[in-house]
Design a protein around this motif. Sequence first.
Motif, PDB file in Angstrom:
ATOM      1  N   GLY A 181      44.213  40.089  41.012  1.00  0.00           N
ATOM      2  CA  GLY A 181      44.751  40.137  39.656  1.00  0.00           C
ATOM      3  C   GLY A 181      44.306  41.366  38.886  1.00  0.00           C
ATOM      4  N   LEU A 182      44.864  41.506  37.685  1.00  0.00           N
ATOM      5  CA  LEU A 182      44.549  42.665  36.853  1.00  0.00           C
ATOM      6  C   LEU A 182      43.133  42.625  36.286  1.00  0.00           C
ATOM      7  CD1 LEU A 182      47.916  43.030  34.929  1.00  0.00           C
ATOM      8  CD2 LEU A 182      47.032  44.501  36.744  1.00  0.00           C
ATOM      9  N   GLY A 183      42.526  41.441  36.251  1.00  0.00           N
ATOM     10  CA  GLY A 183      41.155  41.328  35.764  1.00  0.00           C
ATOM     11  C   GLY A 183      40.182  42.149  36.590  1.00  0.00           C
ATOM     12  N   CYS A 184      40.506  42.366  37.843  1.00  0.00           N
ATOM     13  CA  CYS A 184      39.668  43.177  38.730  1.00  0.00           C
ATOM     14  C   CYS A 184      39.546  44.604  38.189  1.00  0.00           C
ATOM     15  CB  CYS A 184      40.270  43.162  40.127  1.00  0.00           C
ATOM     16  SG  CYS A 184      39.322  44.021  41.357  1.00  0.00           S
ATOM     17  N   ILE A 185      40.639  45.137  37.675  1.00  0.00           N
ATOM     18  CA  ILE A 185      40.619  46.493  37.109  1.00  0.00           C
ATOM     19  C   ILE A 185      39.750  46.522  35.857  1.00  0.00           C
ATOM     20  CG2 ILE A 185      42.029  48.311  36.071  1.00  0.00           C
ATOM     21  CD1 ILE A 185      44.323  47.353  37.880  1.00  0.00           C
TER      22      ILE A 185
END
Length: 195
Positions: A181-185
């Motif tokens: 997911g984008l939370g990783c970024i």
Amino acid sequence: MSIIQQHTSATLSDAWRTTNIDAYNEDSSVNFDTSTLHPPQPEISEAEARQLSGQVRQLLRGGDAEGALRGCLETPVYNGTEGAKDAHLQTIIEVLQSIKASDMSPLLRGIYESPGGSECLDVLMKYIYKGMAMGQPKSASRVTPQSTGGFGSRSGVSNEPASAAMSVLLSWHEKLVEVAGLGCIGRTMTDWRRV
């Protein structure tokens, strides 16, 4: 001189505050060591990074790509020399290049669903971004004229390994965002630990 002029000149002096009120606040940084906010990171030498690289290569030769990648990601080099950090980055890029594109998503899902998998994928994102930053030549900002040697010449021959590594990193970035997911970024960009 009027009373207003006397009052403003007295209050505008630099020494109006003589008591440090922060010393009376329990939560003030004056009252505790701020270095305790970050846990200490183990120092990893270049020799240790190269030893890990040898172990990872053995796992790759044995066909255990997930074990090789997990081994790299569970021991990131946060505190070490630049040589150790670069050696570890090269090991991770070597592992990423050795894995087929069809195996990326299942491998990432397997790591993500295991205990500590989310943190491992955050570490992978850090190394992907570092690899992308290192992939650009330092002279890329200067524009130099290139010769046109006819139809048979290829102007980007010297940059082919760097562009191949960049395309691999971009592919991994895409698959990693699909799985984690984008939370990783966001977690990667805001983490104080640097690889």
